[in-house]
Structure formats: C-alpha cells, structure tokens
Design a protein around this motif. Sequence first.
Motif, PDB file in Angstrom:
ATOM      1  N   PRO A 160     -11.502  -9.778 -20.982  1.00  0.00           N
ATOM      2  CA  PRO A 160     -12.849  -9.183 -20.935  1.00  0.00           C
ATOM      3  C   PRO A 160     -13.203  -8.320 -22.147  1.00  0.00           C
ATOM      4  O   PRO A 160     -14.380  -8.112 -22.434  1.00  0.00           O
ATOM      5  N   HIS A 161     -12.201  -7.825 -22.863  1.00  0.00           N
ATOM      6  CA  HIS A 161     -12.536  -6.936 -23.985  1.00  0.00           C
ATOM      7  C   HIS A 161     -12.539  -7.636 -25.340  1.00  0.00           C
ATOM      8  O   HIS A 161     -12.687  -6.984 -26.375  1.00  0.00           O
ATOM      9  N   ALA A 162     -12.375  -8.937 -25.304  1.00  0.00           N
ATOM     10  CA  ALA A 162     -12.310  -9.670 -26.579  1.00  0.00           C
ATOM     11  C   ALA A 162     -13.597  -9.475 -27.376  1.00  0.00           C
ATOM     12  O   ALA A 162     -14.691  -9.460 -26.815  1.00  0.00           O
ATOM     13  N   ARG A 163     -13.448  -9.324 -28.692  1.00  0.00           N
ATOM     14  CA  ARG A 163     -14.638  -9.260 -29.559  1.00  0.00           C
ATOM     15  C   ARG A 163     -14.972 -10.684 -29.995  1.00  0.00           C
ATOM     16  O   ARG A 163     -14.581 -11.153 -31.057  1.00  0.00           O
ATOM     17  N   ILE A 164     -15.676 -11.362 -29.101  1.00  0.00           N
ATOM     18  CA  ILE A 164     -16.007 -12.766 -29.344  1.00  0.00           C
ATOM     19  C   ILE A 164     -17.482 -12.961 -29.041  1.00  0.00           C
ATOM     20  O   ILE A 164     -18.015 -12.363 -28.103  1.00  0.00           O
ATOM     21  N   VAL A 358     -29.399 -16.529 -23.734  1.00  0.00           N
ATOM     22  CA  VAL A 358     -30.720 -15.884 -23.835  1.00  0.00           C
ATOM     23  C   VAL A 358     -30.911 -15.323 -25.244  1.00  0.00           C
ATOM     24  O   VAL A 358     -29.952 -15.250 -26.019  1.00  0.00           O
ATOM     25  N   PRO A 359     -32.115 -14.889 -25.585  1.00  0.00           N
ATOM     26  CA  PRO A 359     -32.286 -14.222 -26.882  1.00  0.00           C
ATOM     27  C   PRO A 359     -31.557 -12.871 -26.890  1.00  0.00           C
ATOM     28  O   PRO A 359     -31.610 -12.136 -25.900  1.00  0.00           O
ATOM     29  N   ALA A 360     -30.884 -12.597 -28.009  1.00  0.00           N
ATOM     30  CA  ALA A 360     -30.175 -11.324 -28.130  1.00  0.00           C
ATOM     31  C   ALA A 360     -30.271 -10.850 -29.576  1.00  0.00           C
ATOM     32  O   ALA A 360     -30.387 -11.666 -30.493  1.00  0.00           O
ATOM     33  N   GLY A 366     -22.057  -6.156 -31.523  1.00  0.00           N
ATOM     34  CA  GLY A 366     -22.178  -7.316 -30.644  1.00  0.00           C
ATOM     35  C   GLY A 366     -23.617  -7.635 -30.303  1.00  0.00           C
ATOM     36  O   GLY A 366     -24.547  -6.990 -30.764  1.00  0.00           O
ATOM     37  N   PRO A 367     -23.805  -8.659 -29.458  1.00  0.00           N
ATOM     38  CA  PRO A 367     -25.167  -9.069 -29.099  1.00  0.00           C
ATOM     39  C   PRO A 367     -25.761  -8.149 -28.030  1.00  0.00           C
ATOM     40  O   PRO A 367     -25.087  -7.805 -27.063  1.00  0.00           O
ATOM     41  N   ILE A 368     -27.019  -7.747 -28.219  1.00  0.00           N
ATOM     42  CA  ILE A 368     -27.734  -6.973 -27.210  1.00  0.00           C
ATOM     43  C   ILE A 368     -28.840  -7.867 -26.645  1.00  0.00           C
ATOM     44  O   ILE A 368     -29.831  -8.134 -27.326  1.00  0.00           O
ATOM     45  N   PRO A 369     -28.656  -8.348 -25.401  1.00  0.00           N
ATOM     46  CA  PRO A 369     -29.645  -9.281 -24.856  1.00  0.00           C
ATOM     47  C   PRO A 369     -30.977  -8.603 -24.595  1.00  0.00           C
ATOM     48  O   PRO A 369     -31.031  -7.416 -24.273  1.00  0.00           O
ATOM     49  N   GLU A 370     -32.029  -9.387 -24.762  1.00  0.00           N
ATOM     50  CA  GLU A 370     -33.369  -8.910 -24.406  1.00  0.00           C
ATOM     51  C   GLU A 370     -33.557  -9.118 -22.912  1.00  0.00           C
ATOM     52  O   GLU A 370     -33.130 -10.138 -22.375  1.00  0.00           O
TER      53      GLU A 370
END
Length: 439
Positions: A160-164, A358-360, A366-370
């Motif tokens: 769960p903590h992987a930076r992927i 989704v768009p992020a 990392g990605p921040i989803p909208e």
Amino acid sequence: TYKLAVAGGGSTYTPGIIRSLMDRLEDLPLSEIRFYDIDGERQSKVVVAAKAVIAEYTDTIQVVETTDPKTAFEDVDFVFAQMRVGKYAMRELDEKIPLSHNVVGQETCGPGGLAYGLRTIFPMVELVDYVDQYAKKNAWIVNYSNPASIVAEGVRKLRPHARIINICDMPVATMRNMAAILGVNREDLVVDYFGLNHFGWFTKVEVDGVDRLPELREHVYQHGLLTEDVSKIDYRHADSSWIKTFKNIKLIMDHFPEYLPNPYLQYYLFPDYIVQTSNKEYTRANEVMDGREKTLFETVRKYEETGILEDAFAVGVHGTFIVDVTISLAQNLGRRYLVMVENNGTIPNLPADAMIEVPALITSSGPIPEHVGEIPYFYKAMIDQQLASEKILVEAITEGSYIKALQAFTLNKTIPSAKVAKSVLDDLIKANKDYWPTL
Ligand code: G6P
Ligand code: MN
C-alpha cells in the motif's frame, strides 16, 4: 539530472519510449538510463536499437544493461515499468484459450486479462520491493504493465505504501482520435472521465470551454472513433485489428448514447458479437509477433550489419504520455492527466478502496484526483461487478484459492455462465502451470 531505469527493457516499446525521453531532455535531464529485464538476451537486442536512438541526441548519458536488480535500481529516481510476464507466447494463449470456449479472447479484458493478472501480480510486487530496497527514497515507479487494473489493485493491496503511479495510454489515445475528428490538437481537449482501467467513460470533451461531446458522439455513431484519413491516427493503433476496435464503438454509441466509452468496453458490452467476429486461429498476439516484434528484431539485425537504423521509432501517444506524466512528477507541475488512483471518495458511490481511472493533478508527491461525484446507477453497477471480479482475483492469488479464482471468472461479464467459467479456468491453469501460484 536524473537516473532512470526501464524495467522490461526487452519490450518492443523501449526504443519509442527512449526517443520520447530524448525529445524531452530539457525538461527531464538524464545522466543515466539502466535497462533491466529478466531475459538478458532479448533485452540486449532491443538495447542496440535504444542506444542507436540515444546516440542521435547525446553522448553524455551513461547506458547500463543488466539482469541484476541491484545494478538496475541502485540510486535511481524513476523506474518505467513495462513487464510482460510470459511474453507473447502466453498472450497468445490468453487470447486463444477463451476463444476456444466461445468467450472473448483479449489480453486485458475477460478471462485472458484475469490469466495475465495472475501471472503479473507477484512479479510486479517483486519489482516494487527491488525499487524500495535499492532506489532513492523518493523514487517513483511509473507503470504501464498490464493488466493495469488488476496490477494496480494487487499492488495497492500488497504494497500500500509503494510510490507507484499506474497509467494507461488508452484514454490519451482515445483523446488523440477525438482531436483528429474535431480537427484540433490533443492538448486542447479538457475531458472529464470516470471508470476503471479499460472500463471507463468520457462524460465531457471541452475545447475552448465548449463541450464538443455531442458532436463527437454523432461522428462516432456514424464512422466509429476514426477519421477518414486513418494516417491521422497514431501508427501504434493503425493495424487492422485496432481499426476494427475503433469502428466497433459505433455499436456502443447505438446502445448507450449518453457518454463516450473507452474502446475496451466493447468486450464487456458485446462479448457475443466480439467472439463471432474474432479469428480463433489468428489473434492480436499473432499480429504483434508477425508485425511489431519481427520488424524490431529485423531492424536491429540490419543495423548491426550496416550501421543504418531503418526504423526511426516514432514516438506516438504511448511514448509521449509516460514522459509527460514523469515530467509533471519530477517538476511538480500539477498537470492534469487521466491516471489510476485509489478512490477515497472521488466517486462517493464506489468503494473507497477501488483503483479508479479519473483526471488527477500530477504533483511530486503523487496524483491528486479531481472530485468526480456520484455516478449513475447503470455505470456504477457495471463497475461494481468488474471491480468485484478483479478484487476477488487478487484475493484468489494471495490466498491460493481456486474457489475465489472461479468466483472472479464467474463475475466477469464476458463469461456467460459458471460452467463456462470453470472450463476456461481449468484450461488456463494447465497453460499457466509455470507462472501461476497453485490455486
Ligand atoms: C493499448 C492499451 C494497452 C495495451 C495495448 C496493446 O495501448 O492501452 O493497455 O497493452 O493497447 O497493444 P498491442 O498493440 O500490443 O495490441
Ligand atoms: Mn492500457
């Protein structure tokens, strides 16, 4: 400057991705590129082409080619992952075994995708662990490995903590076709989209603040997701089977005119039609082996003989997209792309732990989803069923459970009954005996 590793260096996509990196060196300066593959022999051929591409641009990048994980990942900043466990020989079986039971034969959708998922989850987790052990602490894995949805769920659950960051070029490829139809640049489109990987819908396609989706739907309904001049479509998706795939979207528009689908939804919505129109003896794997694979190895052979690199390895959306995402990560640009993220309320009426597409905004953390909001019941129901199939599959592999594997197959919408699910699963178990853990 950065150090970057390509895991799955022997992929036929490698030279194109390398050209894309070279085109963008100003935004992503590189001091080292490391090619890593478990098949050193295959990789060394592909690296000949990759090196030739690099040499066109610079002689300041150190190139390393290895089958040793420590050598590959020590101190790197980015890892591009593109593994294909079992190579094309196994893809061929993923496609042909289901077809022999009159079920969709596709590498990421239906039983073929489930089979590929069972082969890939553990090797992917192993890669995540190597990167964790050797790479820089804030290194990112940018992952193209398929079947992306199942891989994303497996890694979420087991590491769960992987930076992927899990990505796919199909949404952006679909946008490329949309832009060609509208006569605009792909970069000018602002889209809304929700779903799972290879299982999503465009709900808005804006150009200069105007939603052009109605116009696009009308075009797709009549001509498919194609322009008359097919050369406007990326070379990567210009093979006859891809043209067929983009044409088939007419069928979806005919039944579901509300949004614009990811092309892969045809496998789930029209499995009977897909099977009827598939060649059971010659599938996409054969097309790729006889086309892309042969061409690359032929190019390398000739290059070694004559010093002339015949194929220029055009970049295309596949190569562009992974580099775009990485530049946004590296420079904390917060650019908006369609990627896979953990739901956590982005779509409140789907499970919080679903890996959705989704768009992020892509930032250095990392990605921040909208926020997307609730989705209509029909789409939610379809997604829930597919998600259940994929999540139960991941449980099947972590628990070594045959019953759960059968449940996952039974829940997949491309499979008509539990009886068929069992026959297909049993054949796939035999075919995958060197790859799957015991179920
Ligand atoms: C698209 C998909 C990928 C898939 C690829 C297969 O780009 O997004 O997930 O791997 O097509 O392409 P191929 O040419 O190998 O059939
Ligand atoms: Mn994909």
